[in-house]
Design an enzyme around this catalytic site. Structure first.
Site, short mmCIF file in Angstrom:
data_model
loop_
_atom_site.label_atom_id
_atom_site.label_comp_id
_atom_site.label_asym_id
_atom_site.label_seq_id
_atom_site.Cartn_x
_atom_site.Cartn_y
_atom_site.Cartn_z
N GLY A 1 0.83 -1.21 0.00
CA GLY A 1 0.00 0.00 0.00
C GLY A 1 0.85 1.25 0.00
N ASP A 2 1.90 1.25 0.81
CA ASP A 2 2.84 2.38 0.82
C ASP A 2 3.64 2.45 -0.48
OD1 ASP A 2 2.87 3.72 3.55
OD2 ASP A 2 3.06 1.65 4.16
N ILE A 3 4.17 1.31 -0.90
CA ILE A 3 5.05 1.28 -2.06
C ILE A 3 4.31 1.69 -3.33
CG2 ILE A 3 6.52 -0.18 -3.50
CD1 ILE A 3 7.66 0.36 -0.70
N GLY B 1 3.72 5.35 -3.30
CA GLY B 1 4.96 6.06 -3.60
C GLY B 1 5.25 6.09 -5.08
#
Length: 401
Positions: free
Chosen positions: A172-174, A177
């Site tokens: 989810g973060d990657i 980003g």
């Protein structure tokens, strides 16, 4: 020169999603100034840890996503700290942050305020549910696992019939980003044409919903609520992992021509002529009969033996590599995807390299992850023209560090 040489980024981010985005931009040549609070980025407290020459514990987590950046420490609870940040923004192209929308507004650094400082600024926000969201969602705190759960991704991940499962990396973060960088570059292109800046509003949940692939289509077209299938594909058969004598191997057989080769490789040509399995729609319809037959056969050899066979027949395959094998993989080393980063006080640390293999301006690792406030003096002198005496005075007041 890097592709983004001449682009200056003020990085107000912490932990993962936005730091990952600014690392990509730094790898591509942008000047990234990471602005940390006096206590530093939260991720400096995340393991794994390695002891440096001074006996201090350094975070491998932080090192892995903050290379090629400069770090300064600013206390934004002090008006003078805010004044310094405004001065830095006035000379920047991009600002990136991943706090709750209410946090930046309280600090006086919302997009509306940023535009007053520099009218053509590209302001990228990353949060769980988006800045422009229903009121009760915009302020919700969110970590990667929240995004994976809310987006539906966890409901289709894990063993068939098993409980919901988080993807092994913080996808989810990657994903947020990566998508943030695409948004920022698009905004920079628009600014080149029109002179106008804009707000890039990225949501971790949006990012994962956008990569659910055919799960949404299966539900909206067929009424099926997708569930987890382990290593299998929902509509292509066989397209999954199989247990060998000693490990697992994946065999994505994506068309009927490959299916015939696969049957020959297994020394089971009769399967290719079986009326139940001749085409992919038939194999998908009858997978409960087919998969046990294939699984029994593949379990008769070890992984290396099947690799040799599948290679001979030109089939797509891969062993299910563990991380130790990934780190030692010859092709990944050749493509600079496993590289040594020289970290002061520690020495060489292995990290993932840049995946951007551009022929003229590839992503590149030029410098280590910075110590907290390592570049405070040099940035304030070089960008704002402050003197040693001014810097010393502000340090004594707790404004900078």
């Amino acid at each position: 020169m890097g592709a983004l040489d001449g682009i200056k980024v003020i990085d107000l981010s912490h932990v993962l999603a936005a730091p990952f985005a600014t690392m990509i931009m730094a790898d591509l040549g942008a000047e990234v100034v990471k602005v940390e609070p006096p206590f530093g980025d939260d991720s400096r407290q995340f393991g794994p840890f390695v002891e440096d020459e001074a006996g201090e514990q350094q975070s491998g987590y932080f090192i892995s996503i903050n290379r090629n950046k400069k770090s300064i420490v600013l206390n934004l609870k002090e008006e003078k700290g805010k004044e310094i940040l405004r001065d830095l923004i006035s000379d920047a192209d991009v600002v990136v942050e991943n706090y709750r929308p209410t946090t930046m507004k309280k600090l006086g650094f919302s997009y509306e305020e940023m535009k007053k400082i520099k009218k053509d600024i590209i302001y990228c926000s990353i949060c769980g549910f988006g800045h422009d969201a229903l009121e009760e969602y915009a302020s919700k705190p969110a970590y990667d696992m929240v995004a994976q759960a809310y987006s539906g991704l966890m409901s289709i991940t894990g063993p068939e019939g098993g409980e919901p499962c988080r993807v092994g990396s913080s996808i989810g973060d990657i994903m947020a980003g990566h998508q943030a960088v695409i948004g920022i570059l698009s905004a920079l292109r628009h600014r080149d044409r029109t002179g106008k800046g804009q707000h890039v509003d990225m949501s971790m949940v949006d990012g994962l919903v956008s990569v659910l692939e055919n799960a949404i289509a299966r539900y909206t077209m067929e009424g099926e609520i997708p569930g987890p299938l382990g290593g299998a594909h929902p509509t292509i058969v066989p397209f999954q992992s199989f247990k060998t004598k000693d490990n697992y191997i994946v065999t994505p057989i994506g068309n009927d021509s490959l299916w015939k080769k696969f049957c020959d490789a297994l020394e089971m040509p009769e399967l290719a002529d079986d009326e139940r399995f001749k085409t992919n729609p038939l194999r998908a319809e009858n997978k409960d009969e087919l998969i046990p037959i294939l699984a029994k056969r593949i379990k008769e050899k070890n992984t290396a033996e099947w690799e040799e066979v599948f290679e001979e027949y030109g089939l797509p395959y891969s062993p299910v590599n563990t991380v130790d094998k990934v780190v030692e993989d010859d092709n990944l080393k050749y493509r600079d995807m496993i590289v040594d980063l020289e970290q002061p006080g520690i020495g060489k640390v292995k990290v993932a390299g840049s995946p951007f293999h551009l022929s003229e301006t590839p992503g590149e690792i030029k410098s280590h992850a910075p110590a907290k406030g390592e570049h405070t003096d040099s940035v304030l002198k070089g960008s704002l023209g402050l003197t040693d005496a001014q810097i010393k005075e502000m340090k004594s007041q707790g404004i900078i560090g």
